[in-house]
Write an enzyme that holds these catalytic residues in place. Structure first.
Site, mmCIF file in Angstrom:
data_model
loop_
_atom_site.group_PDB
_atom_site.id
_atom_site.type_symbol
_atom_site.label_atom_id
_atom_site.label_comp_id
_atom_site.label_asym_id
_atom_site.label_seq_id
_atom_site.Cartn_x
_atom_site.Cartn_y
_atom_site.Cartn_z
ATOM 1 N N TRP A 3 51.691 -8.323 93.666
ATOM 2 C CA TRP A 3 51.410 -6.899 93.871
ATOM 3 C C TRP A 3 50.427 -6.366 92.847
ATOM 4 O O TRP A 3 49.602 -5.504 93.153
ATOM 5 C CB TRP A 3 52.705 -6.071 93.913
ATOM 6 C CG TRP A 3 53.534 -6.438 95.099
ATOM 7 C CD1 TRP A 3 54.736 -7.078 95.094
ATOM 8 C CD2 TRP A 3 53.196 -6.253 96.493
ATOM 9 N NE1 TRP A 3 55.166 -7.296 96.384
ATOM 10 C CE2 TRP A 3 54.241 -6.800 97.261
ATOM 11 C CE3 TRP A 3 52.118 -5.686 97.153
ATOM 12 C CZ2 TRP A 3 54.240 -6.792 98.653
ATOM 13 C CZ3 TRP A 3 52.103 -5.668 98.543
ATOM 14 C CH2 TRP A 3 53.156 -6.225 99.273
ATOM 15 N N ASP A 58 53.074 0.804 88.668
ATOM 16 C CA ASP A 58 53.677 0.633 89.988
ATOM 17 C C ASP A 58 55.144 0.326 89.737
ATOM 18 O O ASP A 58 55.490 -0.735 89.219
ATOM 19 C CB ASP A 58 52.987 -0.533 90.711
ATOM 20 C CG ASP A 58 53.655 -0.877 92.045
ATOM 21 O OD1 ASP A 58 54.590 -0.145 92.457
ATOM 22 O OD2 ASP A 58 53.237 -1.867 92.675
ATOM 23 N N LYS A 79 63.107 0.763 98.555
ATOM 24 C CA LYS A 79 63.921 -0.250 97.893
ATOM 25 C C LYS A 79 65.159 0.384 97.232
ATOM 26 O O LYS A 79 66.276 0.033 97.549
ATOM 27 C CB LYS A 79 63.085 -0.991 96.861
ATOM 28 C CG LYS A 79 61.925 -1.775 97.500
ATOM 29 C CD LYS A 79 61.211 -2.573 96.484
ATOM 30 C CE LYS A 79 59.910 -3.200 96.929
ATOM 31 N NZ LYS A 79 59.777 -3.663 98.279
#
Ligand code: PMP
Length: 365
Positions: A106, A176, A200
């Protein structure tokens, strides 16, 4: 409520399990939210109902992380990947220096977008040489002079690593936090800007939480279309365009659950720590399974593991399914297995996973 509904134990990396009491409340309010006679899905985003859901969600977040007015909060449409591009667009111009730390999949996606936009990107530290099984040593993290920001990914969903110590750096730190936001405590003031999608730990897909310190907003590039400019969303209090009302509603319920049912982020962090510790302890003591992540950097929310006999992997996944357990396949880029232990996964779910793993080991060793 239907009496005999089935609940599967879900270790998916996201969208993920929601706390049962949150689902029950959604069920209860589905047709008639707060005596409005309408579902949250049907209410106008300009109505007092939705405006107060948004402002209550923000207040809840402020209480949980002790966030004062010098940090702005917005709930915006879209997911984490969108921020990979919007972040450099907002905080830098073409050829400006922007620094990144590469801790896997990511963070690489975030780096790729900054490069695409013509920023002067430097990867100032990377854990590539260990196949992303650790986090770079924070003492070696030195951003370049005049860089606009340093970007980190606080939890690496795919590689199962997590930053347990946040570096102190000479430039704005941006993060992030899509896979560990609101799963533990951290000092919000260490970051200039944070983004985290909800699916999540704090809700469902469709909404991303943005947190920006005042001084970051002062430096935003003003040659952006309003919809891409972060300032717009903070100024309009998450209501510039039609917000993802239902997704924000679910986030509000999860934040309430953390505050009232769990008792705050410190307690939630302890619970998440305990869940992951149990699973890591079991894996480390077993002859059937292994985890290659450096112990100092293991993630408390994504436990990756593999079978010593990799040929048994698909059988393991099939048998898990027969035992009502899903979502344990590793990411397609890495293979192996992974159990994601986000906020909605209970200690009992983890106990059941370990029991299943133990049973499988006895039958197949
Ligand atoms: N960042 C992290 C840490 C992630 O785990 C993910 C997806 N799992 C993303 C970003 C991408 O998020 P989205 O699918 O919402 O674009």
């Amino acid at each position: 409520m239907r009496k005999n509904y089935k609940r599967t134990i879900n270790f998916s990396p996201g969208p993920a399990s929601l706390p049962k009491s949150v689902l029950e409340r959604i069920h209860l309010e589905l047709f008639d939210f707060n005596c409005s006679g309408l579902s949250v899905m049907e209410l106008s985003h300009r109505s007092d109902y939705i405006q107060s859901i948004i402002s209550d969600a923000e207040l809840s977040l402020r209480r949980l992380y002790d966030i004062d007015d010098s940090t702005h909060i917005a709930f915006v449409q879209g997911g984490g990947s969108q921020q990979f591009a919007l972040l450099p667009m907002n905080f830098s111009k073409k050829r400006d220096k922007v620094d990144y730390i590469d801790t896997g999949y990511w963070s690489q996606k975030a780096i790729a977008e900054a490069k695409f936009l013509g920023r002067n990107v430097a990867v100032i530290a990377s854990s590539k040489d260990t196949n992303y099984s650790n986090i770079p040593n924070i003492e070696n993290i030195l951003p370049r002079p005049n860089t606009k920001y340093l970007h980190i990914c606080t939890n690496n969903t795919i590689y199962g690593t997590q930053w347990h110590n946040i570096p102190t750096v000479s430039c704005p730190l941006v993060a992030d936090m899509s896979s560990d936001f609101a799963s533990r405590e951290f000092d919000i003031n260490r970051f200039g800007f944070i983004y985290a999608h909800a699916q999540k730990n704090i809700g469902i897909a469709g909404v991303t939480v943005l947190l920006a310190r005042e001084e970051m907003l002062n430096n935003i590039c003003n040659d952006l279309p309003a919809i891409f400019n972060y300032k717009t969303h903070f100024e309009y209090k998450s209501n510039y365009q039609t917000p993802p009302c239902f997704a924000i509603y679910v986030t509000w319920l999860v934040l309430n659950w953390i505050e009232t049912k769990i008792g705050g982020l410190s307690k939630l962090g302890d619970i998440n720590e305990e869940k992951s510790k149990r699973l890591y302890n079991y894996i480390d003591s077993s002859e059937m399974y292994s985890n290659q992540v450096n112990k100092d950097y293991r993630s408390k929310v994504n436990v990756i593991f593999s079978l010593r006999n990799t040929k048994l992997e698909s059988e393991f996944i099939n048998q898990a399914k027969k035992n009502n357990i899903i979502g344990i396949q590793g990411h397609r880029s890495l293979g192996g297995l992974r159990a994601s232990l986000y906020n909605g996964v209970t200690k009992d779910d983890v106990k059941k996973l370990i029991e299943f793993m133990n049973d499988f080991a006895k039958k197949n060793l």
